[in-house]
Structure formats: structure tokens, C-alpha cells
Scaffold this motif. Sequence first.
Motif, PDB file in Angstrom:
ATOM      1  N   PRO A  65       0.809  -1.110  -0.148  1.00  0.00           N
ATOM      2  CA  PRO A  65       0.085   0.104   0.118  1.00  0.00           C
ATOM      3  C   PRO A  65       0.793   1.222  -0.249  1.00  0.00           C
ATOM      4  CG  PRO A  65      -0.662  -1.599   1.587  1.00  0.00           C
ATOM      5  CD  PRO A  65       0.549  -1.876   1.003  1.00  0.00           C
ATOM      6  N   LEU A  66       0.145   2.300  -0.638  1.00  0.00           N
ATOM      7  CA  LEU A  66       0.915   3.532  -0.463  1.00  0.00           C
ATOM      8  C   LEU A  66       0.023   4.381   0.151  1.00  0.00           C
ATOM      9  CD1 LEU A  66       3.080   5.719  -1.629  1.00  0.00           C
ATOM     10  CD2 LEU A  66       1.334   6.130  -3.368  1.00  0.00           C
ATOM     11  N   ALA A  67       0.481   5.211   1.209  1.00  0.00           N
ATOM     12  CA  ALA A  67      -0.431   5.953   2.037  1.00  0.00           C
ATOM     13  C   ALA A  67      -0.450   7.328   1.355  1.00  0.00           C
ATOM     14  CB  ALA A  67       0.169   6.122   3.591  1.00  0.00           C
ATOM     15  N   PHE A  68      -1.781   7.736   1.390  1.00  0.00           N
ATOM     16  CA  PHE A  68      -1.830   9.220   0.725  1.00  0.00           C
ATOM     17  C   PHE A  68      -3.158   9.799   1.292  1.00  0.00           C
ATOM     18  CE2 PHE A  68      -3.515   6.143  -2.053  1.00  0.00           C
ATOM     19  CZ  PHE A  68      -4.802   6.561  -2.464  1.00  0.00           C
ATOM     20  N   ASP A  69      -3.223  10.980   0.657  1.00  0.00           N
ATOM     21  CA  ASP A  69      -4.725  11.588   0.985  1.00  0.00           C
ATOM     22  C   ASP A  69      -5.269  11.754  -0.313  1.00  0.00           C
ATOM     23  OD1 ASP A  69      -4.783  11.970   3.848  1.00  0.00           O
ATOM     24  OD2 ASP A  69      -3.361  13.643   3.430  1.00  0.00           O
ATOM     25  N   ALA A  70      -6.769  11.516  -0.392  1.00  0.00           N
ATOM     26  CA  ALA A  70      -7.382  12.082  -1.697  1.00  0.00           C
ATOM     27  C   ALA A  70      -7.162  13.412  -2.231  1.00  0.00           C
ATOM     28  CB  ALA A  70      -9.019  11.887  -1.572  1.00  0.00           C
ATOM     29  N   GLY A  71      -6.744  13.422  -3.560  1.00  0.00           N
ATOM     30  CA  GLY A  71      -6.494  14.692  -4.030  1.00  0.00           C
ATOM     31  C   GLY A  71      -5.075  14.801  -4.342  1.00  0.00           C
ATOM     32  N   GLN A  72      -4.426  14.005  -3.816  1.00  0.00           N
ATOM     33  CA  GLN A  72      -2.658  14.087  -4.076  1.00  0.00           C
ATOM     34  C   GLN A  72      -2.143  13.372  -5.312  1.00  0.00           C
ATOM     35  OE1 GLN A  72      -1.160  12.627   0.024  1.00  0.00           O
ATOM     36  NE2 GLN A  72       0.006  14.367  -0.229  1.00  0.00           N
ATOM     37  N   TYR A  73      -1.122  13.336  -5.711  1.00  0.00           N
ATOM     38  CA  TYR A  73      -0.641  12.789  -7.046  1.00  0.00           C
ATOM     39  C   TYR A  73       0.676  12.061  -6.987  1.00  0.00           C
ATOM     40  CZ  TYR A  73       2.658  16.818  -7.475  1.00  0.00           C
ATOM     41  OH  TYR A  73       3.835  17.853  -7.426  1.00  0.00           O
ATOM     42  N   VAL A  74       0.829  11.686  -7.891  1.00  0.00           N
ATOM     43  CA  VAL A  74       2.134  10.667  -7.842  1.00  0.00           C
ATOM     44  C   VAL A  74       3.066  11.134  -9.230  1.00  0.00           C
ATOM     45  CG1 VAL A  74       1.334   8.885  -6.913  1.00  0.00           C
ATOM     46  CG2 VAL A  74       1.223   8.850  -9.109  1.00  0.00           C
ATOM     47  N   GLU A  75       4.353  10.662  -9.158  1.00  0.00           N
ATOM     48  CA  GLU A  75       5.229  11.020 -10.473  1.00  0.00           C
ATOM     49  C   GLU A  75       5.502   9.458 -11.056  1.00  0.00           C
ATOM     50  OE1 GLU A  75       7.770  14.881  -9.596  1.00  0.00           O
ATOM     51  OE2 GLU A  75       8.651  13.009  -9.299  1.00  0.00           O
TER      52      GLU A  75
END
Length: 338
Positions: A133-143
Motif C-alpha cells: 500500500p501507498l499511504a496518501f490523501d485523496a487529491g494528491q498525485y504521483v510521479e
Amino acid sequence: MTSTAPTFGAALGDRTVPCGPDQPLLDAFLRAGVWMPNSCNQGTCGTCKLRVVRGDVDHRDSPADTLTAAERAAGLALACQARPRSDLTLALDGPAAAAGRTAHPLRDLVGTVVELADIARDTRRLRIALPEPLAFDAGQYVELTVPGSGVRRQYSLANTADVDKVLELHVRLVPGGAATAGWIFDSLGVDDEIEVTGPFGDFVLDDAEGPMVMIGGGTGLAPLVGLARTALARDPGREIHLYHGVRGAADLYDGDAMAELAARYSGFRFVPVLSHEPDPDHRSGLPTDAFVEDVPSARGWSGWLCGPPAMVDAGVKAFKRRRMAPRLIHRENFTPAC
């Protein structure tokens, strides 16, 4: 005999993190799980601007129109570009002074393509399965890193935070683009591996209550889907208006999913708006104008904008015209990655 490049200490508030001489300050803090303002991470937005209280930095490729000579002389730097040349003491001013709180650590993962599908004109859905899993908040982005080139491109997540092992990205074709025309719309296939870095960005839900309006241009819809689903999960009765602005009906996608969301949540409304190719089944014009027509007053509302800079600027004006408090306006200038 081998030599090891020095590692410097970068202090912000009560946190000090290690930072290598070729490592951007922002990268060092985010990897340590320390939040710092960040948006474009390419030196063009100025969101990560900070003050170097003590020590020296190399500004590298900081654009002169984002960080002026006078600002450099005054000790300011862009965290996404600056590299340390000594131990540092840093500070942020104004609203950014809250930096230093805990954040989801920035990570590098290698995922596998599990879906690559055309969902609209020149638009593809890309789903990437992660080994963990990758922890993040909705609305963020990845490269994503384009294989063999070192080119990195940013794509917003359409996910909610609980869907953390299969990332969903909406990708728009850019003619001649290294990542789109030269890879995602060309040679990329299911089962291929992709280097993923994230999460990045501050386009996330705050503690504000009350109605919400969201306006997305093109694939700027992606983060708004995750934000809307998250907000509705927290408060199923919340009023949310989501406008999707595109050129023509061929550019629309996920209408069925939005209809299901509207059927489940009585306060959710999805409004597609066509700007250049009128269609009797949809509204015509600009999504920002449609909002102004629909909402006589947005006092107490929060606003969310993701799309081309011109659309975002028009959205800010529309929100203010309807008396939305500036502090409740959130924006993500969306330049399609190529």
C-alpha cells in the motif's frame, strides 16, 4: 579509497532531517514524513518557498520569475529546487508556517500495469498495482518515470485513501509528449512495470463543513472524484456540486459512475458542460459560468478547482463573485503532463 558525499542536517521548527548535497530540501522533508507546502514540485508555482535562516543552499534551476534575485538576496529559496551546502535552519512564513506536521512519507515503488483503457477522446485510464500500500490523501498525485529517459511526469490520483494498492490515473494525450505520445499511448502495455514516486501535493480536504463546489477541466476531474467520494463518506448528507468542463461529448467519461454516486447520495450533483461542441443532451458554455448560473450565493461553501490555469483563474473569480471566502478556495493548476 572511496569518499562519501556529506549529509547535512536541515532543521524546520522542531524537526531536523538529513539531506544529501544533491537532494532537494522538499524531497528530504517529505521522505522523512514531515509536511512542507508543495504543489508543482518543478519550481514554477512558488508554493514551497521558504526562508534560509542559517546556512547556504544551491538554488540550482530555480526560475527567476518564481524566485527573484531580490528574494534570493533576502534568504528565500524554493524547497523543491534548493540543495544544501551546509547544515541549515529553515523557516516558513504566513499560512505555510504550519509546516512540520506529520505527513505521508514520500516513497519510491515499482508497480505493474493492470489496466490501460481508452475512456474518452485522447484519454486513457491507467491502473497500477503496487507491491504494498501507498499511504496518501485523496487529491494528491504521483510521479511516473518514463523508462530509459529519466523523464518524470505528474498525474493526479482518482483514488480515495482506502484504495491504496491499485492507483488510478486519468491521462490525456499530448501530441509529441515524451510520457504520453511516446509511451503511455504508444508502447506501454498491461503487465509492464512502472516506477512510481509519491505522494505529492496539498490539494486535500480540510476541516471546513458546509456545501462544496468542484470544477474540473478535462482530466482535472481525477482528483475531484477522490475528494468528492471522501467527503461524502465522512458526511453522506453533504451538498456537493461537481462540474466537468470539456470541449465536446467525446471528451466526457465516468458518467455512469457519477450517476451511481448521485443515486446513492441525495446531495451530490454532477454537471457535464461542453465548451466547443454543443450537444442537446448536455449544457453548453464554461463550467465556471454554469456554477454562477446555478448558485446565487456560495457564502459558507468551499470551492475546489483543478484544470488549466485559465479555467482555475476563472473559477476563483466565479467563487468570489458568489461570496465564497478566499480561504475556502482550493486550486490545483493542472498542466497536462506530456
